[in-house]
Structure formats: C-alpha cells, structure tokens
Design a protein around this motif. Structure first.
Motif, PDB file in Angstrom:
ATOM      1  N   ALA A 190       0.827  -1.212   0.000  1.00 47.23           N
ATOM      2  CA  ALA A 190       0.000   0.000   0.000  1.00 47.23           C
ATOM      3  C   ALA A 190       0.864   1.266   0.000  1.00 47.23           C
ATOM      4  N   GLY A 191       2.198   1.082   0.001  1.00 48.00           N
ATOM      5  CA  GLY A 191       3.106   2.230  -0.031  1.00 48.00           C
ATOM      6  C   GLY A 191       3.225   2.967   1.294  1.00 48.00           C
ATOM      7  N   ILE A 192       2.909   2.277   2.390  1.00 44.04           N
ATOM      8  CA  ILE A 192       3.006   2.917   3.714  1.00 44.04           C
ATOM      9  C   ILE A 192       4.346   2.534   4.334  1.00 44.04           C
ATOM     10  N   ASP A 193       5.254   3.508   4.435  1.00 45.91           N
ATOM     11  CA  ASP A 193       6.578   3.189   4.990  1.00 45.91           C
ATOM     12  C   ASP A 193       6.844   3.939   6.294  1.00 45.91           C
ATOM     13  N   SER A 194       5.803   4.601   6.823  1.00 44.01           N
ATOM     14  CA  SER A 194       6.005   5.399   8.043  1.00 44.01           C
ATOM     15  C   SER A 194       5.555   4.650   9.295  1.00 44.01           C
ATOM     16  N   VAL A 195       5.288   3.356   9.145  1.00 44.38           N
ATOM     17  CA  VAL A 195       4.811   2.566  10.287  1.00 44.38           C
ATOM     18  C   VAL A 195       5.840   1.493  10.634  1.00 44.38           C
ATOM     19  N   GLN A 196       6.241   1.486  11.899  1.00 43.56           N
ATOM     20  CA  GLN A 196       7.163   0.451  12.377  1.00 43.56           C
ATOM     21  C   GLN A 196       6.352  -0.556  13.196  1.00 43.56           C
ATOM     22  N   LEU A 197       6.322  -1.810  12.732  1.00 45.30           N
ATOM     23  CA  LEU A 197       5.565  -2.835  13.446  1.00 45.30           C
ATOM     24  C   LEU A 197       6.397  -3.365  14.616  1.00 45.30           C
ATOM     25  N   VAL A 198       5.769  -3.464  15.774  1.00 46.67           N
ATOM     26  CA  VAL A 198       6.461  -3.912  16.987  1.00 46.67           C
ATOM     27  C   VAL A 198       5.789  -5.189  17.493  1.00 46.67           C
ATOM     28  N   PRO A 199       6.511  -6.336  17.480  1.00 48.82           N
ATOM     29  CA  PRO A 199       5.909  -7.558  18.021  1.00 48.82           C
ATOM     30  C   PRO A 199       5.885  -7.526  19.551  1.00 48.82           C
ATOM     31  N   LEU A 200       5.074  -8.382  20.152  1.00 49.43           N
ATOM     32  CA  LEU A 200       4.958  -8.424  21.615  1.00 49.43           C
ATOM     33  C   LEU A 200       6.299  -8.627  22.301  1.00 49.43           C
ATOM     34  N   ARG A 201       7.173  -9.437  21.675  1.00 44.12           N
ATOM     35  CA  ARG A 201       8.448  -9.752  22.341  1.00 44.12           C
ATOM     36  C   ARG A 201       9.358  -8.527  22.476  1.00 44.12           C
ATOM     37  N   ASP A 202       9.061  -7.443  21.745  1.00 39.15           N
ATOM     38  CA  ASP A 202       9.912  -6.245  21.803  1.00 39.15           C
ATOM     39  C   ASP A 202       9.416  -5.196  22.801  1.00 39.15           C
ATOM     40  N   VAL A 203       8.361  -5.502  23.537  1.00 32.90           N
ATOM     41  CA  VAL A 203       7.884  -4.560  24.564  1.00 32.90           C
ATOM     42  C   VAL A 203       7.999  -5.234  25.930  1.00 32.90           C
ATOM     43  N   ASP A 204       7.919  -4.413  26.995  1.00 37.04           N
ATOM     44  CA  ASP A 204       7.964  -4.994  28.348  1.00 37.04           C
ATOM     45  C   ASP A 204       6.817  -5.984  28.501  1.00 37.04           C
ATOM     46  N   PRO A 205       7.095  -7.153  29.062  1.00 37.79           N
ATOM     47  CA  PRO A 205       6.045  -8.171  29.189  1.00 37.79           C
ATOM     48  C   PRO A 205       4.883  -7.658  30.040  1.00 37.79           C
ATOM     49  N   TYR A 206       3.687  -7.996  29.628  1.00 40.05           N
ATOM     50  CA  TYR A 206       2.503  -7.698  30.447  1.00 40.05           C
ATOM     51  C   TYR A 206       1.605  -8.924  30.434  1.00 40.05           C
ATOM     52  N   GLU A 207       0.738  -8.988  31.394  1.00 40.15           N
ATOM     53  CA  GLU A 207      -0.142 -10.148  31.500  1.00 40.15           C
ATOM     54  C   GLU A 207      -1.143 -10.130  30.347  1.00 40.15           C
ATOM     55  N   GLU A 208      -1.113 -11.174  29.539  1.00 39.32           N
ATOM     56  CA  GLU A 208      -2.023 -11.203  28.391  1.00 39.32           C
ATOM     57  C   GLU A 208      -3.452 -11.430  28.878  1.00 39.32           C
ATOM     58  N   PRO A 209      -4.408 -10.724  28.278  1.00 39.70           N
ATOM     59  CA  PRO A 209      -5.785 -10.810  28.772  1.00 39.70           C
ATOM     60  C   PRO A 209      -6.431 -12.157  28.451  1.00 39.70           C
ATOM     61  N   VAL A 210      -7.445 -12.489  29.223  1.00 45.80           N
ATOM     62  CA  VAL A 210      -8.226 -13.704  28.961  1.00 45.80           C
ATOM     63  C   VAL A 210      -9.155 -13.417  27.777  1.00 45.80           C
ATOM     64  N   GLU A 211      -9.069 -14.267  26.763  1.00 43.98           N
ATOM     65  CA  GLU A 211      -9.926 -14.083  25.580  1.00 43.98           C
ATOM     66  C   GLU A 211     -11.255 -14.810  25.814  1.00 43.98           C
TER      67      GLU A 211
END
Length: 202
Positions: A23-44
């Motif tokens: 789509a030609g969008i180059d201004s967005v940096q995708l961040v996976p969960l492993r690259d942020v401070d761990p937090y408790e994942e919610p119950v789905e």
C-alpha cells in the motif's frame, strides 16, 4: 509511528508488513509483543471474534501506550451453526492441538454429505489507539470442509479446508497464494486506510 502487533507469530507480522508495503506505507514500524515490556495477556473470553480481537488490542494499547492491532480468527462450519468459531484453537479441549482439533471436526462431520459441507475461515482484526478509539474489520475466506486432511503447508485447519474455486486444500497452497486470498489478509487490507490516517496524524 510504532504499531504494536499483539502477537509473536512471525507469519502474521510478515503478512501485515507486506500489506503495508504494497500500500506504499513506509512510516509505520511494526512492533511484536516480544519487543515490549512483558505484560499479563488478557483472557480471551469474548463470544465473538470481534470481542476477542478488541480485548487483545485494548490490553496492548493500555499496557504499552502504543496503537495496537490484534486479530482473532477461526473456522466457521455452516452445518455446525458456525462452530468451532471462537473455540477453533481449543475445539478438542486442549489449546493449540491442531491434530486433535482436526480429528474431532472430521468425526463430527463424518456423515454430512458434500452439498452441506460449506465452511469459511473468518478473521476479525482490530486497531485500538492509546486514547481508546476502535477500528474493526472482518475478512471471510469461503470454501468447504474436506473429508480427510490434504497438504503439508499451513497450520490449524488448513489441511481440511478447500477454498472456493480451488481444487486444492489451504495446506496445498504456497504462502504467497494463501496470503493473497486469506481471511486475515482480507481483514487487514480493510484497515490500511485507518493505519495510514493514524500514521499521518502522528
């Protein structure tokens, strides 16, 4: 703009990267969960794919202060009133046991004739901003349920699913073919304008 992807699944990350690049969008940096401070994942514990996608996206945005994209997906079989649906990953009672899930679904559908084996892969993707704005999109990949597994690629119910208009199972498609047609790809594509707008406002 940084966009948290509420998953560590590298395939999901690559799929979104490709869609944004196309789509030609180059201004967005995708961040996976492993690259942020761990937090408790919610119950789905939502009753719909949208409920679960929003639960995950709200948690990610709240915990990290980043806009967050999350998805929930599964297979919906018409003969079973849309089930396994949100229970797809744990249909056999054990979360993520693809083989047991596939075997149970095949057994439940064993006596169902060809003309009543319609099914669709469904994905709902949600983007939630740190301010709590919600954007939701649904993608459907229609097809039918086979009577036995075919193919080695893919994961989940791919070996049992024959996409509409194809003679192969989803597990016999190349990754490129699958991404081009898949339910998640269809849902993500609808969110491209939303992500573009958020990046422009950043």
């Amino acid at each position: 703009m940084k966009l948290l992807v509420a998953s560590n699944n590298s395939k999901k990350l690559q799929e979104l990267e490709k869609i944004l690049a196309d789509a030609g969008i180059d201004s967005v940096q995708l961040v996976p969960l492993r690259d942020v401070d761990p937090y408790e994942e919610p119950v789905e514990d939502g009753r719909t794919f949208a409920d679960n996608a929003l639960i995950k996206a709200h948690a990610g945005a709240r915990e990290t202060g980043l806009a967050c994209i999350a998805d929930d997906s599964g297979i919906a079989v018409e003969e079973l009133n849309g089930m396994p649906g949100v229970l797809s990953a744990r249909w056999s009672g054990e979360h993520g046991n693809d083989e047991a899930n596939n075997q149970l679904l095949l057994a439940q559908m064993a006596h169902v004739p060809e003309e009543r084996r319609q099914a669709a892969f469904v994905s709902v993707c949600a983007v939630v901003t740190p301010a709590g704005q919600e954007h939701v999109a649904e993608g459907r990949w229609p097809g039918r349920l086979l009577t036995s597994p075919r193919g080695e690629a893919g994961f989940g119910y791919d070996p049992l699913f024959q996409p509409e208009g194809d003679s192969r199972s989803a597990a016999e498609l190349s990754p490129e073919e699958k991404n081009a047609a898949s339910h998640r790809g269809r849902a993500l594509a609808q969110l491209v304008p939303v992500i573009e707008k958020l990046a422009a406002a950043h």
